[in-house]
Design an enzyme around this catalytic site. Structure first.
Site, short mmCIF file in Angstrom:
data_model
loop_
_atom_site.label_atom_id
_atom_site.label_comp_id
_atom_site.label_asym_id
_atom_site.label_seq_id
_atom_site.Cartn_x
_atom_site.Cartn_y
_atom_site.Cartn_z
N ASP A 7 14.90 -3.79 -9.72
CA ASP A 7 14.95 -4.59 -10.95
C ASP A 7 16.43 -4.76 -11.31
O ASP A 7 17.33 -4.44 -10.52
CB ASP A 7 14.10 -3.94 -12.07
CG ASP A 7 14.74 -2.70 -12.68
OD1 ASP A 7 15.79 -2.24 -12.17
OD2 ASP A 7 14.19 -2.18 -13.68
N CYS A 64 15.66 1.15 -9.64
CA CYS A 64 15.62 0.64 -11.01
C CYS A 64 16.69 1.41 -11.77
O CYS A 64 17.57 2.00 -11.13
CB CYS A 64 14.21 0.74 -11.62
SG CYS A 64 13.58 2.39 -11.90
N THR A 66 16.58 4.21 -13.55
CA THR A 66 16.50 5.65 -13.29
C THR A 66 15.89 5.98 -11.93
O THR A 66 16.00 7.12 -11.48
CB THR A 66 15.60 6.33 -14.34
OG1 THR A 66 14.31 5.69 -14.29
CG2 THR A 66 16.18 6.19 -15.74
N HIS A 97 8.75 17.06 4.81
CA HIS A 97 7.56 17.72 4.28
C HIS A 97 6.52 16.76 3.70
O HIS A 97 5.33 17.03 3.79
CB HIS A 97 7.96 18.72 3.18
CG HIS A 97 8.68 19.92 3.71
ND1 HIS A 97 8.89 21.05 2.95
CD2 HIS A 97 9.22 20.18 4.93
CE1 HIS A 97 9.55 21.95 3.69
NE2 HIS A 97 9.78 21.44 4.88
N HIS A 132 2.35 20.63 7.03
CA HIS A 132 2.62 19.57 6.05
C HIS A 132 1.59 18.43 6.18
O HIS A 132 1.28 17.78 5.19
CB HIS A 132 4.03 19.03 6.21
CG HIS A 132 5.07 20.10 6.08
ND1 HIS A 132 5.24 20.83 4.92
CD2 HIS A 132 5.95 20.60 6.97
CE1 HIS A 132 6.19 21.72 5.09
NE2 HIS A 132 6.64 21.61 6.33
C1 RB5 Z 1 15.05 -1.23 -17.39
O1 RB5 Z 1 15.85 -1.28 -18.53
C2 RB5 Z 1 14.67 0.20 -17.10
O2 RB5 Z 1 13.69 0.62 -17.97
C3 RB5 Z 1 14.21 0.34 -15.66
O3 RB5 Z 1 15.22 -0.10 -14.81
C4 RB5 Z 1 13.85 1.72 -15.19
O4 RB5 Z 1 14.90 2.63 -15.44
C5 RB5 Z 1 12.56 2.25 -15.59
O5 RB5 Z 1 12.15 3.35 -15.19
#
Ligand code: RB5
Length: 146
Positions: A7, A64, A66, A97, A132
């Site tokens: 994203d 994304c 995080t 694993h 595993h």
């Molecule tokens: C987008 O702002 C953010 O929410 C997305 O990139 C991600 O971190 C969601 O888990």
């Protein structure tokens, strides 16, 4: 063949990793985002993971902000074992694993250098099988109960 996607939160890191893959001669297909504009990570996760379950691609690299949201979305797709990592040890062990087929990273969490290291570990490490495999089979059984 590797599928790669992000994203807007992971766009810059995805572009860095694309360059890294090109330098290493690893073939990949990019399912977007293509310009860093705001997109919803579940759409990207779905587009990428469909290429894995269809057999068109072997593994995926998803980004994304995080790495968490896109990994949650990816893990909703039958046959996907996605891990969200921010260290190279976990990126290696999730292959050995967990036989993970998707590595997710956060563009707002990890640096380009660390992400390159994680990608290398993830792509170069084989699943160990043995005990595993039994655990993976249990994950698949849970998936099949849903
Ligand atoms: C987008 O702002 C953010 O929410 C997305 O990139 C991600 O971190 C969601 O888990």
């Amino acid at each position: 063949m590797i599928v790669i996607g992000s994203d807007h939160g992971g766009f810059a890191l995805k572009e860095e990793i694309k360059k890294h893959l090109e330098d290493k001669g690893v073939a990949f297909t990019d399912v977007g985002s293509y310009d860093g504009a705001s997109v919803d990570y579940p759409d990207i996760a779905k587009a990428a993971c469909e290429k894995i379950v269809s057999g068109e691609c072997d593994k995926g690299l998803l980004f994304c902000g995080t790495g968490v949201g896109i990994s949650i979305a990816a893990n909703k797709i039958k046959g996907i074992r996605a891990c969200c990592c921010s260290d190279a040890y976990s990126a290696k062990l999730t292959r050995q694993h967990n036989n993970a087929n998707v590595l997710c990273m956060g563009g707002r969490v990890v640096s380009g250098g660390l992400a390159e290291m994680m990608v290398d570990q993830f792509l170069e490490t084989e699943f160990e099988g043995g005990r595993h495999q039994r655990r993976i089979d249990k994950i698949t059984a849970i998936e099949n109960e849903q």
